[in-house]
Design an enzyme around this catalytic site. Sequence first.
Site, short mmCIF file in Angstrom:
data_model
loop_
_atom_site.label_atom_id
_atom_site.label_comp_id
_atom_site.label_asym_id
_atom_site.label_seq_id
_atom_site.Cartn_x
_atom_site.Cartn_y
_atom_site.Cartn_z
N LYS A 1 0.91 -0.55 -0.26
CA LYS A 1 0.11 0.43 0.18
C LYS A 1 1.30 1.35 0.13
O LYS A 1 2.16 0.98 0.77
CB LYS A 1 -1.19 -0.15 1.43
CG LYS A 1 -1.69 -1.09 1.08
CD LYS A 1 -2.77 -0.56 2.43
CE LYS A 1 -3.76 -2.23 2.80
NZ LYS A 1 -4.89 -1.83 1.84
N ARG B 1 -10.66 -11.69 -0.51
CA ARG B 1 -11.15 -12.18 -1.22
C ARG B 1 -10.74 -13.58 -1.57
O ARG B 1 -11.59 -14.70 -1.63
CB ARG B 1 -11.85 -11.50 -2.78
CG ARG B 1 -10.56 -11.63 -3.73
CD ARG B 1 -10.80 -10.64 -4.66
NE ARG B 1 -10.62 -9.56 -4.17
CZ ARG B 1 -11.22 -8.19 -5.19
NH1 ARG B 1 -11.19 -7.79 -6.75
NH2 ARG B 1 -11.05 -6.50 -4.82
#
Length: 509
Positions: free
Chosen positions: A283, A357
């Site tokens: 990130k 996910r």
Amino acid sequence: MTALTLSTAAASGLRADAIVVGVAKGAKGPVVAPGAEAVDKAYDGALAGILETLGASGGEGEVTKLPAPTGFKAPVVVAVGLGAVPEKDDTFSAEALRRAAGAAARALAGAKKAVFALPITDAADAGVLAEGAALGAYAFDAYKENGKNGKDAKNGKAPLAEVTLLGGKPRDAAYKAALARATAVTEELNRARDLINTPPNDLYPESFAAVATAAGKEHGIKVQVLDEKALEKGGYGGILGVGAGSAAGPRLVKLSYTSPKATKHLAFVGKGITYDSGGISLKPAGHNETMKCDMSGAAAVFAAVVAAARLGLKVNVTGWLALAENMPSGSATRPGDVLRMYSGKTVEVLNTDAEGRLVLADALWKASEEKPDAIIDVATLTGAMVLALGNRTFGVMANDDAFRTSIVEAAEEVGEESWPMPLPEHLRKGMDSPTADIANMGERMGGGLVAGLFLKEFVGEGITWAHLDIAGPAFNESGPFGYTPKGGTGSAVRTLVRLAELTAAGDLG
């Protein structure tokens, strides 16, 4: 936790640090709300005028303090804004009451006891006021000096210790049930907030699993924990792949609450990334500081299962906590790697920051094996959903439109903001992979919906399923409002509990 009690005594005779009254925003100025008649009378009917002189308007969440009338044992009156005067029947919405109680409780930090003389017409009103007060009084100070003594080192104020709801009938079965429900739900929701706020050096998959195990023993919930060896033996490639870069190994935790009178079975699946660096797809600066909150979905599932057990709901509820820490290291999953999931399907990992996910996919397939009547997963899944719906609303996707509608209605009923979102099939093609069965990334536009379509691939055939993307409301980075604190919010806990209640009552399709 703030103690909650009911009383039908006169406001003037109750010993407390403050008496809380409601004030609404009328066309010509503030209007004293029902419940405060005795207090208003003690001011010779001039309370609204006094509040207006002090600058109060009755706007939502506004708090005004003034000296109590002569003869009252409480020294202070706290007027809290309820918003606009209702157009019909002078009946305030449940959420208006909940938010007002929360704002008042937060404003009374440091007080030992407060009497709430807010509008109560029935047991349901008492329940929502109790919820608002208990949630508004929340504080997380375990890591501050003197925090273990219940004090915030900065301001020296502990959360409001006790709330008495005036007008509540302490011997009435319906009122007692409403208070008991509010206590169970808010205690577990606040425990979820504690977990979300706990720094990642103390909350990691193994320690989260230990919290779940202890709660299971306390409340009669069966808990099963799969560690790295069990996950490897079982072929949980998604959870293992995400956790591969961390020294803190992943876990899959199963919590099973069963009722002998149940005819339905719900499965809740929570994303539990205890810290998300993005992995190799690191990130950017400024996006890491709050990533301890990436396990908010698992916290919500945990809290909802425990609340269901405490309430003795006549429904079987299984919670699945998919726990991992997503870190970059020499052993971390790389963009371009292919993982073989628990279902047997292969996934090409194009972005290691699309990790939620992957852990959910394994847990969803495992949950599907038990053939529950419905599966609901909860996750801080995509920044795209925050862009679409903002910071206070979660998105709801499902493989059944009627089920999606039921979830949105349940969320509205308990005061959580949600919005139905589609699962456009044309977006599925963007996840086609030349190497694997599916890629973990697709088209950039509509990224929240793409994530939902990915998860749908791992739900067993014929099982009703919904996905709640709580990325926006799960963690409040701005100032507190209503009963919502800064930091972890416990988003989706109340919705999940309500879905369990509706299922137990046979009112959820």
